[in-house]
Design an enzyme around this catalytic site. Structure first.
Site, PDB file in Angstrom:
ATOM      1  N   ALA A 291       0.821  -1.207   0.000  1.00  0.00           N
ATOM      2  CA  ALA A 291       0.000   0.000   0.000  1.00  0.00           C
ATOM      3  C   ALA A 291       0.861   1.267   0.000  1.00  0.00           C
ATOM      4  O   ALA A 291       2.091   1.210   0.071  1.00  0.00           O
ATOM      5  CB  ALA A 291      -0.927  -0.003   1.212  1.00  0.00           C
ATOM      6  N   HIS A 292       0.206   2.415  -0.084  1.00  0.00           N
ATOM      7  CA  HIS A 292       0.896   3.692  -0.215  1.00  0.00           C
ATOM      8  C   HIS A 292       1.826   3.973   0.964  1.00  0.00           C
ATOM      9  O   HIS A 292       1.525   3.650   2.113  1.00  0.00           O
ATOM     10  CB  HIS A 292      -0.109   4.847  -0.374  1.00  0.00           C
ATOM     11  CG  HIS A 292      -1.073   4.969   0.750  1.00  0.00           C
ATOM     12  ND1 HIS A 292      -2.338   4.447   0.717  1.00  0.00           N
ATOM     13  CD2 HIS A 292      -0.958   5.553   1.968  1.00  0.00           C
ATOM     14  CE1 HIS A 292      -2.963   4.710   1.839  1.00  0.00           C
ATOM     15  NE2 HIS A 292      -2.145   5.373   2.634  1.00  0.00           N
ATOM     16  N   ASN A 293       2.970   4.551   0.647  1.00  0.00           N
ATOM     17  CA  ASN A 293       3.978   5.021   1.616  1.00  0.00           C
ATOM     18  C   ASN A 293       4.739   3.901   2.334  1.00  0.00           C
ATOM     19  O   ASN A 293       5.559   4.190   3.211  1.00  0.00           O
ATOM     20  CB  ASN A 293       3.364   5.927   2.696  1.00  0.00           C
ATOM     21  CG  ASN A 293       2.611   7.101   2.123  1.00  0.00           C
ATOM     22  OD1 ASN A 293       2.877   7.541   1.012  1.00  0.00           O
ATOM     23  ND2 ASN A 293       1.650   7.612   2.871  1.00  0.00           N
ATOM     24  N   SER A 311       1.999   3.046   5.003  1.00  0.00           N
ATOM     25  CA  SER A 311       2.970   3.779   5.827  1.00  0.00           C
ATOM     26  C   SER A 311       3.755   2.919   6.809  1.00  0.00           C
ATOM     27  O   SER A 311       4.338   3.445   7.753  1.00  0.00           O
ATOM     28  CB  SER A 311       2.276   4.919   6.592  1.00  0.00           C
ATOM     29  OG  SER A 311       1.671   5.826   5.692  1.00  0.00           O
TER      30      SER A 311
END
Length: 371
Positions: A291-293, A311
């Site tokens: 997922a993002h980050n 994250s």
């Protein structure tokens, strides 16, 4: 190497092979250990960022009083960009919505910060406070203002069949489409029906499989992306509001190091206000979701169907068994081993071996499993 091989069997097959770890414990202790720390991971990320290109156009600067007309601030305060709290400069706005980032918040250089009353005390005196009970909603609106085209993956109208003279040493399959500004290194290969969108950077000696979709991404040298992968697309981010969901713009990118292999049908989301990073010499098995980050370090082995929430930071030399789930905003240390099917819901220290749901120390898991 032998110890590593036996642990890989454990990672893939779970409890049925737990005895391997005890049987070969002396070898495991003598196995090569990587002790690369976070600053070295950061250096690798910075090296990749030197090749980073602009994927989304910034519509700023904007006056702060125009962004937040209800907040009393000096009319001459100008904001150039929105950035995460680690990277924000004295010309940017950032946000703080979690106690996980209190230490860095005290040192932020941001001109302004969107935060809550409870967290405001952890920001420097010179930082202009934008107080709200809905931090992420306000961040999403500001990001949308600066980057209005980053909330949806719109059609890349520059996509065309690659011109051979622009890529004289690249071998393309059939029905490949390449966007404006794409850079592909020497002796690379691109499979059939693959799409590489504008400004993507691909290093030397890379192999991109068939049916791959690459956008908002930077790849190092000797990278293998197997068929069906989707890399750099928008992640799962929105703010639930009444009768409508407000989409969170994802303005970051995906940074993939050198000598990385991403197996078939993996999905790696681009960062929201940060980057999603895969470190050098890391291998992802089929159908892994990042997922993002998320930031995954060097020399990691991630087995099939592992999922990372947003994250989370993963150290170097980490092995994760199939179908494990890693919650968001966690820190997984160096040399960590996570058994197949585990659910990780809290930070894991360096050199730990864990398994189960929730993931616990391996020895404790063995005791509970034998009961």
């Amino acid at each position: 190497a032998l110890a590593q091989a036996y642990f890989y069997e454990f990672i893939y097959y779970g409890p049925d092979l737990l005895y391997y770890l005890n049987k070969y414990r002396p070898l495991v202790k003598e196995a090569v250990s990587y002790s690369v720390k976070e600053d070295e991971i950061k250096k690798g990320v910075d090296d990749l960022r030197e090749r980073k290109t602009l994927f989304f156009k910034n519509k700023g600067p904007f006056k702060l009083h125009k962004i937040f007309p209800k907040i009393k601030v000096a009319k001459d305060v100008s904001i150039n960009n929105i950035k995460n709290i680690f990277e924000a400069t004295n010309q940017d706005i950032t946000f703080l919505d979690s106690r996980n980032y209190l230490e860095i918040s005290k040192k932020t250089k941001a001109k302004a910060c969107i935060t809550t009353k409870k967290l405001a005390q952890y920001l420097p005196d010179q930082c202009i406070l934008i107080l709200t009970d809905k931090v992420l909603f306000e961040v999403a609106k500001v990001a949308k203002l600066f980057y209005p085209e980053a909330d949806i993956d719109y059609l890349d109208k520059t996509l065309k069949k690659p011109i051979n003279k622009n890529y004289p040493s690249v071998n393309f399959g059939n029905n490949v489409l390449v966007g404006k500004g794409v850079k592909i290194g020497k002796k690379s290969q691109v499979g059939n029906n693959t799409i590489i969108e504008s400004n993507v950077f691909i290093g030397k000696n890379c192999i991109i499989g068939s049916g791959v979709h690459l956008k908002n991404s930077v790849l190092g040298d000797n990278v293998v992306i197997q068929s069906g992968c989707k890399i750099g697309l928008k992640g799962f981010g929105f703010i639930p509001i009444q009768n409508q969901n407000f989409k969170f713009p994802n303005i970051g990118s995906v940074q993939i190091g050198s000598n990385v292999e991403i197996a078939a049908n993996c999905t790696i989301d681009r960062g929201s206000l940060d980057q999603t990073v895969i470190g050098d010499n890391t291998y992802l098995d089929n159908q892994v979701h990042v997922a993002h980050n998320v930031k995954i370090g060097k020399n990691c082995m991630i087995a099939g169907q592992v999922g990372f929430a947003g994250s989370t930071k993963v150290g170097n030399n980490v092995s994760i068994g199939g179908q494990a789930g890693i919650s968001g905003h966690l820190t997984i240390g160096n040399n960590v081993k996570i058994g197949g099917g585990s659910g990780v819901i809290k930070d894991i220290e360096d050199n730990s071996v864990v398994m189960g749901y929730p993931a616990i120390n391996f020895k404790e898991f063995i005791k509970s499993w034998r009961k």
